[in-house]
Write a protein that holds these residues in place. Sequence first.
Motif, PDB file in Angstrom:
ATOM      1  N   VAL A  74     103.311 -22.061  -3.199  1.00 34.90           N
ATOM      2  CA  VAL A  74     103.395 -21.177  -4.366  1.00 34.90           C
ATOM      3  C   VAL A  74     103.735 -22.079  -5.552  1.00 34.90           C
ATOM      4  O   VAL A  74     104.641 -22.921  -5.462  1.00 34.90           O
ATOM      5  CB  VAL A  74     104.485 -20.087  -4.178  1.00 34.90           C
ATOM      6  CG1 VAL A  74     104.650 -19.260  -5.445  1.00 34.90           C
ATOM      7  CG2 VAL A  74     104.161 -19.197  -2.984  1.00 34.90           C
ATOM      8  N   LEU A  75     103.001 -21.919  -6.658  1.00 28.26           N
ATOM      9  CA  LEU A  75     103.262 -22.726  -7.840  1.00 28.26           C
ATOM     10  C   LEU A  75     104.726 -22.616  -8.245  1.00 28.26           C
ATOM     11  O   LEU A  75     105.325 -21.543  -8.169  1.00 28.26           O
ATOM     12  CB  LEU A  75     102.361 -22.281  -8.993  1.00 28.26           C
ATOM     13  CG  LEU A  75     100.856 -22.458  -8.776  1.00 28.26           C
ATOM     14  CD1 LEU A  75     100.084 -21.920  -9.979  1.00 28.26           C
ATOM     15  CD2 LEU A  75     100.492 -23.912  -8.514  1.00 28.26           C
ATOM     16  N   MET A  76     105.293 -23.738  -8.692  1.00 30.07           N
ATOM     17  CA  MET A  76     106.730 -23.809  -8.996  1.00 30.07           C
ATOM     18  C   MET A  76     107.206 -22.699  -9.930  1.00 30.07           C
ATOM     19  O   MET A  76     108.278 -22.136  -9.721  1.00 30.07           O
ATOM     20  CB  MET A  76     107.079 -25.163  -9.631  1.00 30.07           C
ATOM     21  CG  MET A  76     107.124 -26.312  -8.647  1.00 30.07           C
ATOM     22  SD  MET A  76     108.470 -26.182  -7.465  1.00 30.07           S
ATOM     23  CE  MET A  76     109.891 -26.330  -8.529  1.00 30.07           C
ATOM     24  N   GLU A  77     106.425 -22.380 -10.937  1.00 32.72           N
ATOM     25  CA  GLU A  77     106.876 -21.371 -11.906  1.00 32.72           C
ATOM     26  C   GLU A  77     106.962 -19.974 -11.306  1.00 32.72           C
ATOM     27  O   GLU A  77     107.529 -19.068 -11.917  1.00 32.72           O
ATOM     28  CB  GLU A  77     105.993 -21.373 -13.166  1.00 32.72           C
ATOM     29  CG  GLU A  77     104.526 -21.151 -12.911  1.00 32.72           C
ATOM     30  CD  GLU A  77     103.722 -22.441 -12.760  1.00 32.72           C
ATOM     31  OE1 GLU A  77     102.543 -22.434 -13.144  1.00 32.72           O
ATOM     32  OE2 GLU A  77     104.256 -23.447 -12.243  1.00 32.72           O
ATOM     33  N   TYR A  78     106.449 -19.808 -10.077  1.00 30.19           N
ATOM     34  CA  TYR A  78     106.515 -18.514  -9.391  1.00 30.19           C
ATOM     35  C   TYR A  78     107.490 -18.525  -8.216  1.00 30.19           C
ATOM     36  O   TYR A  78     107.602 -17.536  -7.501  1.00 30.19           O
ATOM     37  CB  TYR A  78     105.117 -18.083  -8.936  1.00 30.19           C
ATOM     38  CG  TYR A  78     104.228 -17.754 -10.107  1.00 30.19           C
ATOM     39  CD1 TYR A  78     104.244 -16.487 -10.680  1.00 30.19           C
ATOM     40  CD2 TYR A  78     103.399 -18.724 -10.657  1.00 30.19           C
ATOM     41  CE1 TYR A  78     103.436 -16.188 -11.765  1.00 30.19           C
ATOM     42  CE2 TYR A  78     102.587 -18.422 -11.742  1.00 30.19           C
ATOM     43  CZ  TYR A  78     102.620 -17.162 -12.296  1.00 30.19           C
ATOM     44  OH  TYR A  78     101.826 -16.864 -13.379  1.00 30.19           O
ATOM     45  N   HIS A  79     108.178 -19.661  -8.010  1.00 30.14           N
ATOM     46  CA  HIS A  79     109.186 -19.701  -6.943  1.00 30.14           C
ATOM     47  C   HIS A  79     110.275 -18.682  -7.244  1.00 30.14           C
ATOM     48  O   HIS A  79     110.595 -18.411  -8.389  1.00 30.14           O
ATOM     49  CB  HIS A  79     109.798 -21.099  -6.833  1.00 30.14           C
ATOM     50  CG  HIS A  79     108.917 -22.064  -6.109  1.00 30.14           C
ATOM     51  ND1 HIS A  79     109.390 -23.256  -5.616  1.00 30.14           N
ATOM     52  CD2 HIS A  79     107.607 -22.019  -5.775  1.00 30.14           C
ATOM     53  CE1 HIS A  79     108.397 -23.907  -5.026  1.00 30.14           C
ATOM     54  NE2 HIS A  79     107.303 -23.182  -5.126  1.00 30.14           N
ATOM     55  N   ARG A  80     110.824 -18.110  -6.190  1.00 32.26           N
ATOM     56  CA  ARG A  80     111.921 -17.141  -6.258  1.00 32.26           C
ATOM     57  C   ARG A  80     111.518 -15.838  -6.958  1.00 32.26           C
ATOM     58  O   ARG A  80     112.346 -15.135  -7.506  1.00 32.26           O
ATOM     59  CB  ARG A  80     113.162 -17.750  -6.911  1.00 32.26           C
ATOM     60  CG  ARG A  80     113.536 -19.092  -6.351  1.00 32.26           C
ATOM     61  CD  ARG A  80     114.789 -19.303  -5.590  1.00 32.26           C
ATOM     62  NE  ARG A  80     115.735 -18.246  -5.432  1.00 32.26           N
ATOM     63  CZ  ARG A  80     116.059 -17.711  -4.257  1.00 32.26           C
ATOM     64  NH1 ARG A  80     115.458 -18.104  -3.165  1.00 32.26           N
ATOM     65  NH2 ARG A  80     116.956 -16.773  -4.175  1.00 32.26           N
ATOM     66  N   SER A  81     110.216 -15.534  -6.925  1.00 32.74           N
ATOM     67  CA  SER A  81     109.736 -14.293  -7.546  1.00 32.74           C
ATOM     68  C   SER A  81     109.286 -13.276  -6.505  1.00 32.74           C
ATOM     69  O   SER A  81     108.848 -12.188  -6.870  1.00 32.74           O
ATOM     70  CB  SER A  81     108.565 -14.593  -8.491  1.00 32.74           C
ATOM     71  OG  SER A  81     107.418 -14.991  -7.749  1.00 32.74           O
ATOM     72  N   GLY A  82     109.376 -13.644  -5.225  1.00 31.16           N
ATOM     73  CA  GLY A  82     108.970 -12.733  -4.161  1.00 31.16           C
ATOM     74  C   GLY A  82     107.553 -12.948  -3.656  1.00 31.16           C
ATOM     75  O   GLY A  82     107.138 -12.318  -2.683  1.00 31.16           O
TER      76      GLY A  82
END
Length: 152
Positions: A74-82
């Motif tokens: 998952v692209l870094m900017e979307y980590h921890r977004s579910g």
Amino acid sequence: MIEQIFDKDEKRTIARKVLEALKDWFEVDESREQYIRESADRIFIAAKENNEYVGFLCLKETGRDTVELAVMGVLMEYHRSGIGRQLFEKAKAIAVSEGYSFMQVKTVQMGKYPDYDKTNLFYISCGFKEFEVFPEYWDEDNPCQIYVLSLR
């Protein structure tokens, strides 16, 4: 949006976009290219946000009853977004519908690198249980932790 992708070229394109953006985890060119190449023939689930693919997961059959979460990014900017959790839940549902009893995943053993510790914690939070560590499966600096999950 989470969707299963069937077109082989599209699978490779998505895998390349995501894995090349995650070189901290997929730094070895040969391994990264192998993941991209092999993704075309695997069960492939992708995440789309704002009309762009931002993550994917591939499943690989390793035995009659077992499927492996072979690669996920998952692209870094979307980590921890579910998104990772959504990809995993879709993959799990597909594995169950295909009749698999177990899912496994391999990663670097907990305690070696902070980034991989986060990966380990993610898999544990998904319900995976520690199965075995192979100290030299990849190399002595990267002991391989195998986790398993019952699908039944």
